[in-house]
Scaffold this motif. Sequence first.
Motif, PDB file in Angstrom:
ATOM      1  N   ALA A  58       0.898  -1.248  -0.058  1.00 20.52           N
ATOM      2  CA  ALA A  58       0.068   0.002   0.004  1.00 20.52           C
ATOM      3  C   ALA A  58       0.735   1.463   0.070  1.00 20.52           C
ATOM      4  CB  ALA A  58      -1.021   0.118   1.149  1.00 20.52           C
ATOM      5  N   LEU A  59       2.188   1.176  -0.445  1.00 20.27           N
ATOM      6  CA  LEU A  59       2.940   2.146  -0.373  1.00 20.27           C
ATOM      7  C   LEU A  59       2.317   3.588  -1.418  1.00 20.27           C
ATOM      8  CD1 LEU A  59       6.413   0.675  -0.874  1.00 20.27           C
ATOM      9  CD2 LEU A  59       5.654   1.822   1.129  1.00 20.27           C
ATOM     10  N   ARG A  60       1.756   3.277  -2.094  1.00 16.10           N
ATOM     11  CA  ARG A  60       1.372   4.387  -3.524  1.00 16.10           C
ATOM     12  C   ARG A  60      -0.189   4.457  -3.183  1.00 16.10           C
ATOM     13  NH1 ARG A  60       2.356   3.746  -9.147  1.00 16.10           N
ATOM     14  NH2 ARG A  60       2.017   5.935  -9.041  1.00 16.10           N
ATOM     15  N   VAL A  61      -0.857   3.706  -2.072  1.00 16.33           N
ATOM     16  CA  VAL A  61      -2.225   3.821  -1.767  1.00 16.33           C
ATOM     17  C   VAL A  61      -2.137   5.266  -0.892  1.00 16.33           C
ATOM     18  CG1 VAL A  61      -4.164   2.947  -0.827  1.00 16.33           C
ATOM     19  CG2 VAL A  61      -2.666   1.459  -2.167  1.00 16.33           C
ATOM     20  N   PRO A  62      -2.943   6.214  -1.387  1.00 14.55           N
ATOM     21  CA  PRO A  62      -3.302   7.261  -0.537  1.00 14.55           C
ATOM     22  C   PRO A  62      -3.664   6.839   0.944  1.00 14.55           C
ATOM     23  CG  PRO A  62      -4.597   7.667  -2.694  1.00 14.55           C
ATOM     24  CD  PRO A  62      -4.001   6.114  -2.545  1.00 14.55           C
ATOM     25  N   GLU A  63      -3.219   7.844   1.890  1.00 12.65           N
ATOM     26  CA  GLU A  63      -3.705   7.548   3.219  1.00 12.65           C
ATOM     27  C   GLU A  63      -5.274   7.679   3.481  1.00 12.65           C
ATOM     28  OE1 GLU A  63      -0.922   9.394   6.472  1.00 12.65           O
ATOM     29  OE2 GLU A  63      -0.075  10.449   4.606  1.00 12.65           O
ATOM     30  N   SER A  64      -5.777   8.273   2.688  1.00  3.22           N
ATOM     31  CA  SER A  64      -7.307   8.535   2.805  1.00  3.22           C
ATOM     32  C   SER A  64      -7.847   7.028   2.560  1.00  3.22           C
ATOM     33  CB  SER A  64      -7.876   9.559   2.071  1.00  3.22           C
ATOM     34  OG  SER A  64      -7.559   9.487   0.565  1.00  3.22           O
ATOM     35  N   ALA A  65      -7.158   6.402   1.674  1.00  8.01           N
ATOM     36  CA  ALA A  65      -7.925   5.018   1.553  1.00  8.01           C
ATOM     37  C   ALA A  65      -7.284   3.972   2.137  1.00  8.01           C
ATOM     38  CB  ALA A  65      -7.480   4.768   0.068  1.00  8.01           C
ATOM     39  N   GLY A  66      -6.482   4.307   3.535  1.00  9.60           N
ATOM     40  CA  GLY A  66      -6.054   3.165   4.299  1.00  9.60           C
ATOM     41  C   GLY A  66      -4.447   2.804   3.545  1.00  9.60           C
ATOM     42  N   GLU A  95       0.757  -5.595  -5.150  1.00 11.16           N
ATOM     43  CA  GLU A  95       0.902  -4.250  -5.048  1.00 11.16           C
ATOM     44  C   GLU A  95      -0.350  -3.589  -5.940  1.00 11.16           C
ATOM     45  OE1 GLU A  95       1.767  -0.282  -5.676  1.00 11.16           O
ATOM     46  OE2 GLU A  95       1.896  -1.602  -7.335  1.00 11.16           O
ATOM     47  N   LEU A  96      -0.312  -4.055  -7.149  1.00  8.61           N
ATOM     48  CA  LEU A  96      -1.287  -3.496  -8.124  1.00  8.61           C
ATOM     49  C   LEU A  96      -2.682  -3.672  -7.719  1.00  8.61           C
ATOM     50  CD1 LEU A  96      -2.083  -2.254 -10.887  1.00  8.61           C
ATOM     51  CD2 LEU A  96      -1.765  -4.420 -11.876  1.00  8.61           C
ATOM     52  N   THR A  97      -3.173  -4.974  -7.211  1.00  9.86           N
ATOM     53  CA  THR A  97      -4.398  -5.166  -6.457  1.00  9.86           C
ATOM     54  C   THR A  97      -4.752  -4.446  -5.210  1.00  9.86           C
ATOM     55  OG1 THR A  97      -4.237  -7.486  -7.161  1.00  9.86           O
ATOM     56  CG2 THR A  97      -5.925  -7.030  -5.511  1.00  9.86           C
ATOM     57  N   ALA A  98      -3.856  -4.094  -4.491  1.00 12.12           N
ATOM     58  CA  ALA A  98      -4.174  -3.084  -3.328  1.00 12.12           C
ATOM     59  C   ALA A  98      -4.282  -1.628  -4.100  1.00 12.12           C
ATOM     60  CB  ALA A  98      -2.862  -2.921  -2.713  1.00 12.12           C
ATOM     61  N   HIS A  99      -3.642  -1.347  -5.055  1.00  9.19           N
ATOM     62  CA  HIS A  99      -3.799   0.090  -5.570  1.00  9.19           C
ATOM     63  C   HIS A  99      -5.037   0.306  -6.362  1.00  9.19           C
ATOM     64  CE1 HIS A  99      -2.033   3.952  -6.932  1.00  9.19           C
ATOM     65  NE2 HIS A  99      -2.685   3.783  -7.841  1.00  9.19           N
ATOM     66  N   LEU A 100      -5.386  -0.930  -7.017  1.00  8.67           N
ATOM     67  CA  LEU A 100      -6.821  -0.789  -7.992  1.00  8.67           C
ATOM     68  C   LEU A 100      -7.792  -0.965  -6.747  1.00  8.67           C
ATOM     69  CD1 LEU A 100      -5.798  -3.300 -10.674  1.00  8.67           C
ATOM     70  CD2 LEU A 100      -6.298  -0.760 -10.748  1.00  8.67           C
ATOM     71  N   SER A 101      -7.852  -1.692  -5.676  1.00 12.33           N
ATOM     72  CA  SER A 101      -8.931  -1.796  -4.731  1.00 12.33           C
ATOM     73  C   SER A 101      -9.035  -0.529  -4.057  1.00 12.33           C
ATOM     74  CB  SER A 101      -8.518  -2.887  -3.680  1.00 12.33           C
ATOM     75  OG  SER A 101      -9.404  -2.856  -2.801  1.00 12.33           O
ATOM     76  N   ALA A 102      -7.903   0.183  -3.622  1.00 15.39           N
ATOM     77  CA  ALA A 102      -8.194   1.538  -3.153  1.00 15.39           C
ATOM     78  C   ALA A 102      -8.867   2.693  -3.942  1.00 15.39           C
ATOM     79  CB  ALA A 102      -6.908   1.863  -2.390  1.00 15.39           C
ATOM     80  N   ALA A 103      -8.539   2.481  -5.219  1.00 19.52           N
ATOM     81  CA  ALA A 103      -9.031   3.423  -6.326  1.00 19.52           C
ATOM     82  C   ALA A 103     -10.564   2.977  -6.744  1.00 19.52           C
ATOM     83  CB  ALA A 103      -8.248   3.121  -7.643  1.00 19.52           C
ATOM     84  N   GLY A 104     -11.158   2.079  -5.990  1.00 19.91           N
ATOM     85  CA  GLY A 104     -12.447   1.640  -6.148  1.00 19.91           C
ATOM     86  C   GLY A 104     -12.638   0.858  -7.589  1.00 19.91           C
ATOM     87  N   TRP A 105     -11.437   0.144  -8.173  1.00 16.85           N
ATOM     88  CA  TRP A 105     -11.913  -0.596  -9.237  1.00 16.85           C
ATOM     89  C   TRP A 105     -12.149  -2.069  -9.103  1.00 16.85           C
ATOM     90  CZ3 TRP A 105     -11.795   1.141 -14.360  1.00 16.85           C
ATOM     91  CH2 TRP A 105     -11.580   2.825 -14.506  1.00 16.85           C
ATOM     92  N   LEU A 106     -12.142  -2.174  -7.865  1.00 16.11           N
ATOM     93  CA  LEU A 106     -12.246  -3.858  -7.775  1.00 16.11           C
ATOM     94  C   LEU A 106     -13.634  -3.779  -6.779  1.00 16.11           C
ATOM     95  CD1 LEU A 106      -8.633  -5.273  -6.742  1.00 16.11           C
ATOM     96  CD2 LEU A 106      -9.932  -5.197  -9.070  1.00 16.11           C
ATOM     97  N   ALA A 107     -13.886  -4.771  -6.571  1.00 19.53           N
ATOM     98  CA  ALA A 107     -15.173  -5.278  -5.794  1.00 19.53           C
ATOM     99  C   ALA A 107     -16.490  -4.216  -6.159  1.00 19.53           C
ATOM    100  CB  ALA A 107     -14.997  -4.887  -4.343  1.00 19.53           C
ATOM    101  N   GLY A 108     -16.612  -4.173  -7.604  1.00 19.39           N
ATOM    102  CA  GLY A 108     -17.815  -3.375  -7.793  1.00 19.39           C
ATOM    103  C   GLY A 108     -17.348  -1.864  -7.683  1.00 19.39           C
ATOM    104  N   GLY A 109     -16.455  -1.337  -7.533  1.00 21.13           N
ATOM    105  CA  GLY A 109     -16.243   0.330  -6.823  1.00 21.13           C
ATOM    106  C   GLY A 109     -15.967   0.875  -8.144  1.00 21.13           C
TER     107      GLY A 109
END
Length: 110
Positions: A58-66, A95-109
Amino acid sequence: MDFQLTDDQRALKAGMRELLERRFPRSRLRAAVDGEAERGAEVDRELWRELGAAGLFALRVPESAGGVGLGLPEAVLAFEEAGRALLPGPLAATELTAHLSAAGWLAGGG
């Protein structure tokens, strides 16, 4: 343009190296280089949990997204240390999965 590492970047690099050296001693690295490592071994789930807790994925995932909220240079430094240790497993995919998940691209987001 200044290409010198900041104190925080040096600390990140040193912390990753220490974590990976503790989990992958030189003898294990040598076995991998010599081709003596187990072929087709499963991903070390305990290691993956530890790396996740350390924030590697989650290095590149924004803090607001955990996430950790760092930039690409810091991710490169951490992944460089993972490569140095010959870290086995789906590193880039995780890493890519974490980034996409935080961006709302996974789990229907997205």
